[in-house]
Design an enzyme around this catalytic site. Structure first.
Site, PDB file in Angstrom:
ATOM      1  N   HIS A  99       0.842  -1.205   0.000  1.00 33.72           N
ATOM      2  CA  HIS A  99       0.000   0.000   0.000  1.00 33.72           C
ATOM      3  C   HIS A  99       0.868   1.243   0.000  1.00 33.72           C
ATOM      4  CE1 HIS A  99       0.635  -1.294   4.194  1.00 33.72           C
ATOM      5  NE2 HIS A  99       0.630  -0.016   4.522  1.00 33.72           N
ATOM      6  N   HIS A 101       0.825   5.148   0.893  1.00 35.90           N
ATOM      7  CA  HIS A 101       0.120   6.189   1.645  1.00 35.90           C
ATOM      8  C   HIS A 101       0.142   7.478   0.832  1.00 35.90           C
ATOM      9  CE1 HIS A 101       0.035   4.197   5.716  1.00 35.90           C
ATOM     10  NE2 HIS A 101       1.049   3.512   5.185  1.00 35.90           N
TER      11      HIS A 101
HETATM   12  P1  AMP Z   1       1.515   0.478   7.448  1.00 38.52           P
HETATM   13  O1  AMP Z   1       1.979   0.761   8.844  1.00 38.52           O
HETATM   14  O2  AMP Z   1       2.261   1.214   6.394  1.00 38.52           O
HETATM   15  O3  AMP Z   1       1.401  -1.010   7.174  1.00 38.52           O
HETATM   16  O4  AMP Z   1       0.063   1.111   7.352  1.00 38.52           O
HETATM   17  C1  AMP Z   1      -1.121   0.410   7.512  1.00 38.52           C
HETATM   18  C2  AMP Z   1      -2.195   1.445   7.539  1.00 38.52           C
HETATM   19  O5  AMP Z   1      -3.432   0.796   7.419  1.00 38.52           O
HETATM   20  C3  AMP Z   1      -2.235   2.265   8.833  1.00 38.52           C
HETATM   21  O6  AMP Z   1      -2.016   3.640   8.530  1.00 38.52           O
HETATM   22  C4  AMP Z   1      -3.640   1.994   9.379  1.00 38.52           C
HETATM   23  O7  AMP Z   1      -4.235   3.141   9.952  1.00 38.52           O
HETATM   24  C5  AMP Z   1      -4.371   1.527   8.145  1.00 38.52           C
HETATM   25  N1  AMP Z   1      -5.486   0.633   8.411  1.00 38.52           N
HETATM   26  C6  AMP Z   1      -5.500  -0.459   9.213  1.00 38.52           C
HETATM   27  N2  AMP Z   1      -6.705  -1.062   9.178  1.00 38.52           N
HETATM   28  C7  AMP Z   1      -7.471  -0.331   8.335  1.00 38.52           C
HETATM   29  C8  AMP Z   1      -8.820  -0.428   7.869  1.00 38.52           C
HETATM   30  N3  AMP Z   1      -9.629  -1.410   8.277  1.00 38.52           N
HETATM   31  N4  AMP Z   1      -9.286   0.512   7.019  1.00 38.52           N
HETATM   32  C9  AMP Z   1      -8.478   1.528   6.613  1.00 38.52           C
HETATM   33  N5  AMP Z   1      -7.184   1.656   6.992  1.00 38.52           N
HETATM   34  C10 AMP Z   1      -6.688   0.752   7.836  1.00 38.52           C
END
Ligand code: AMP
Ligand code: ZN
Length: 136
Positions: A99, A101
């Site tokens: 993903h 950001h």
């Molecule tokens: P990372 O630390 O780069 O793996 O980021 C994962 C991101 O996913 C974090 O910023 C979380 O806030 C986001 N996240 C986790 N669960 C969900 C969800 N159900 N819907 C939307 N975002 C999510």
């Protein structure tokens, strides 16, 4: 069975504030935004991280950013953005589905990377504004 959180979001098995979707990618709001409109751009093809996935998935992620970023900024009144990708455990990655950001920034923004608690209503309203921006 695929237990990946983001694959479940793509499949609609877990709700999300969807902003955009095409054949290769899906975009939805981060539930812990560091800025208003913080979204995640993800390839539909499951891979735990960018380098484990295909080159096509990596390129599709960036293509979607290129397609939608300007209109999203305009709809939000944002004037810049940050991109981020946490790659691997030691890179701070929490969700193991690639993903990107996308973090809109605003005039006078302190540009902190601190997650905020936002109500479901506020997230939903932000998503509505961003989706409308993509219709124009
Ligand atoms: P990372 O630390 O780069 O793996 O980021 C994962 C991101 O996913 C974090 O910023 C979380 O806030 C986001 N996240 C986790 N669960 C969900 C969800 N159900 N819907 C939307 N975002 C999510
Ligand atoms: Zn997945």
């Amino acid at each position: 069975m695929n237990e990946c959180l983001f694959c479940k979001i793509i499949a609609g098995e877990i709700p999300s504030q969807k902003i955009y979707e095409d054949g290769d990618t899906f975009v939805f709001l981060d539930i812990g935004p560091v800025s208003r409109g913080h979204a995640l751009i993800i390839p539909k093809e499951h891979a735990s991280d960018l380098n484990s996935g295909t080159e096509e998935a990596a390129l599709a992620t960036m293509r979607t950013l290129h397609r939608i970023a300007s209109r999203l900024l305009k709809s939000l009144g944002a004037t810049g953005y940050n991109l981020g990708m946490n790659h691997g455990l030691d890179g701070g990655q929490d969700v193991f589905h690639t993903h990107l950001h996308f973090m809109p920034r605003y005039a006078g923004d302190d540009r902190k990377f601190i997650k905020n608690e936002v109500s479901p209503d506020e997230l939903s309203e932000t998503a509505r504004i961003m989706r409308e921006g993509l219709e124009s």
